[in-house]
Design an enzyme around this catalytic site. Structure first.
Site, PDB file in Angstrom:
ATOM      1  N   ARG A  98       0.800  -1.028   0.044  1.00 53.99           N
ATOM      2  CA  ARG A  98      -0.117  -0.019   0.087  1.00 53.99           C
ATOM      3  C   ARG A  98       0.961   1.164  -0.066  1.00 53.99           C
ATOM      4  NH1 ARG A  98      -3.885  -2.041   4.653  1.00 53.99           N
ATOM      5  NH2 ARG A  98      -5.031  -3.545   3.585  1.00 53.99           N
ATOM      6  N   CYS A 127      -9.751  -1.721   5.566  1.00 50.79           N
ATOM      7  CA  CYS A 127     -11.237  -1.634   5.619  1.00 50.79           C
ATOM      8  C   CYS A 127     -11.646  -0.518   6.054  1.00 50.79           C
ATOM      9  CB  CYS A 127     -11.784  -2.948   6.613  1.00 50.79           C
ATOM     10  SG  CYS A 127     -10.945  -3.277   8.030  1.00 50.79           S
ATOM     11  N   GLN A 154     -14.632  -1.311  15.424  1.00 51.49           N
ATOM     12  CA  GLN A 154     -14.284  -2.484  14.454  1.00 51.49           C
ATOM     13  C   GLN A 154     -14.482  -4.016  14.702  1.00 51.49           C
ATOM     14  OE1 GLN A 154     -10.384   0.248  13.011  1.00 51.49           O
ATOM     15  NE2 GLN A 154     -10.431  -1.593  12.217  1.00 51.49           N
ATOM     16  N   SER A 157     -14.274  -9.829  13.247  1.00 49.33           N
ATOM     17  CA  SER A 157     -13.799 -10.471  11.747  1.00 49.33           C
ATOM     18  C   SER A 157     -12.839  -9.671  11.113  1.00 49.33           C
ATOM     19  CB  SER A 157     -15.204 -10.721  11.005  1.00 49.33           C
ATOM     20  OG  SER A 157     -15.779  -9.357  10.937  1.00 49.33           O
ATOM     21  N   HIS A 235     -18.002  -2.823  10.491  1.00 54.06           N
ATOM     22  CA  HIS A 235     -17.130  -1.722  11.024  1.00 54.06           C
ATOM     23  C   HIS A 235     -18.117  -0.533  11.126  1.00 54.06           C
ATOM     24  CE1 HIS A 235     -14.062  -4.124  11.052  1.00 54.06           C
ATOM     25  NE2 HIS A 235     -12.993  -3.455  10.394  1.00 54.06           N
TER      26      HIS A 235
HETATM   27  N1  LIG Z   1      -7.214  -4.031   9.685  1.00 57.36           N
HETATM   28  C1  LIG Z   1      -8.654  -4.306   9.985  1.00 57.36           C
HETATM   29  C2  LIG Z   1      -9.020  -5.223   8.789  1.00 57.36           C
HETATM   30  C3  LIG Z   1      -9.210  -4.405   7.585  1.00 57.36           C
HETATM   31  O1  LIG Z   1      -8.922  -4.619   6.539  1.00 57.36           O
HETATM   32  C4  LIG Z   1      -8.873  -4.770  11.124  1.00 57.36           C
HETATM   33  O2  LIG Z   1      -8.309  -5.259  11.848  1.00 57.36           O
HETATM   34  O3  LIG Z   1     -10.384  -4.829  11.424  1.00 57.36           O
END
Ligand SMILES: N[C@@H](CC=O)C(=O)O
Length: 327
Positions: A98, A127, A154, A157, A235
């Protein structure tokens, strides 16, 4: 199109297969995973797909047009360059690429144009970043963004299947924690990933740097606090935003959010339980004025779909549309 899904038995890999169906991507699809999962059957177009072994002799040369990678950063560092050298477009869900200036970090609704004429590795953002930039895509286009202050909520999952298992085990009375730095059941944990020297944790650093790269605007200041909550899927984010240029009133901002692609404005209560499970939309609501040029709002999205697999397959489709690959 010839498509490989690597890491196909994980939370994101399974959803990538489902998204290829849901987004009606036609072609030959093969699923790969490590020795632990090779031979498993996965649902595919009303039948089944047998998971093949991913080993060092993986057949790259000219075999695939697209490789969807959902197998973690370490594996991605090894395999993505080889797949790209063999002329596949690689869409990688890990954080391995990234930050590489030569690798586009893509949310198609915002910067999908970067895919025109591009071959190589494409990075799928984190995400929590994806739902943030989707919520603000039209706001950015109209007024620019000076500053964002965001707190995330968050789901477990996001940490993969083991995150789900840890919450379920604790619900049943287990007391140990491995995946998370504290018990997650009946708790919230205000840190995701290791903490750096400046006190920001890994997840927060992603949210600081990724929106700048996606909007192509190094002046955006993002101040995140990322928090794990005992939610299975979905999330949520509480967002404060100050625009770079003034807007007239809150109604204009609401309208901009309504116009944002794949964003759904809702007046009612938005929760992960009611809005995340079966949707590929980012839901926004609770818009409030925070004085001239600033507002706050709430968003919810399915982290495995919008925040990972849906975006990856949208990248594939946009790339194929722009570069003339057969559907
Ligand atoms: N890093 C995030 C996952 C997203 O890609 C998380 O830990 O929730």
């Amino acid at each position: 199109m010839r498509i490989a899904v690597v890491g196909a038995t994980g939370e994101v890999g399974r959803e990538m297969l489902r998204q290829l169906e849901l987004q009606d991507v036609r072609g030959e699809v093969r699923a790969f995973a490590s020795a632990r999962s090779a031979g498993k059957k996965l649902p595919w177009r009303g039948g089944e797909l047998t998971v093949e072994l991913l080993d060092e002799a993986w057949p790259f040369d000219g075999v695939f047009d697209y490789v969807l990678l959902a197998a973690g950063g370490e594996l991605s560092k090894r395999f993505a360059p080889r797949a790209a050298a063999a002329k596949a477009t690689v869409i990688d869900n890990s954080s391995a690429w990234r930050g590489d200036p030569a690798v586009p970090l893509v949310v198609p609704e915002v910067n999908g144009g970067l895919l025109q004429g591009y071959r190589g590795i494409v990075a799928n953002p984190n995400c929590s970043t994806i739902q943030l930039v989707l919520s603000l895509s039209e706001v950015y286009r109209r007024w620019g963004i000076k500053e964002i202050v965001v707190s995330t909520y968050q789901a477990v999952s996001g940490a993969g299947h083991r995150g789900i298992e840890e919450l379920l085990a604790q619900e049943k009375g287990a007391t140990e924690h491995k995946k998370f730095p504290a018990q997650i059941w009946r708790n919230v944990i205000p840190q995701i990933g290791g903490e750096g020297k400046d006190g920001f944790c890994e997840e927060e650093v992603k949210m600081i740097v990724e929106p700048r790269k996606i909007f192509g605007d190094g002046s955006i200041e993002c101040w995140p606090t990322t928090v794990r909550v005992p939610v299975m899927y979905g999330h949520s984010e509480s967002v404060f935003c100050r625009t770079a240029r003034p807007f007239e009133n809150l109604e204009e901002v609401r309208e901009a959010m309504r116009q944002s692609p794949n964003v759904v404005w809702e007046d009612g209560l938005l929760t992960p339980l009611t809005h995340a499970p079966e949707s590929d939309a980012t839901f926004v609501g609770r818009l409030r004025s925070c004085g001239a040029g600033a507002f706050s709002f709430w968003n919810v999205a399915n982290n495995i779909r919008v925040g990972a697999a849906t975006n990856a397959v949208r990248i594939l489709r946009r790339h194929a549309e722009l570069n003339g690959a057969a559907k």
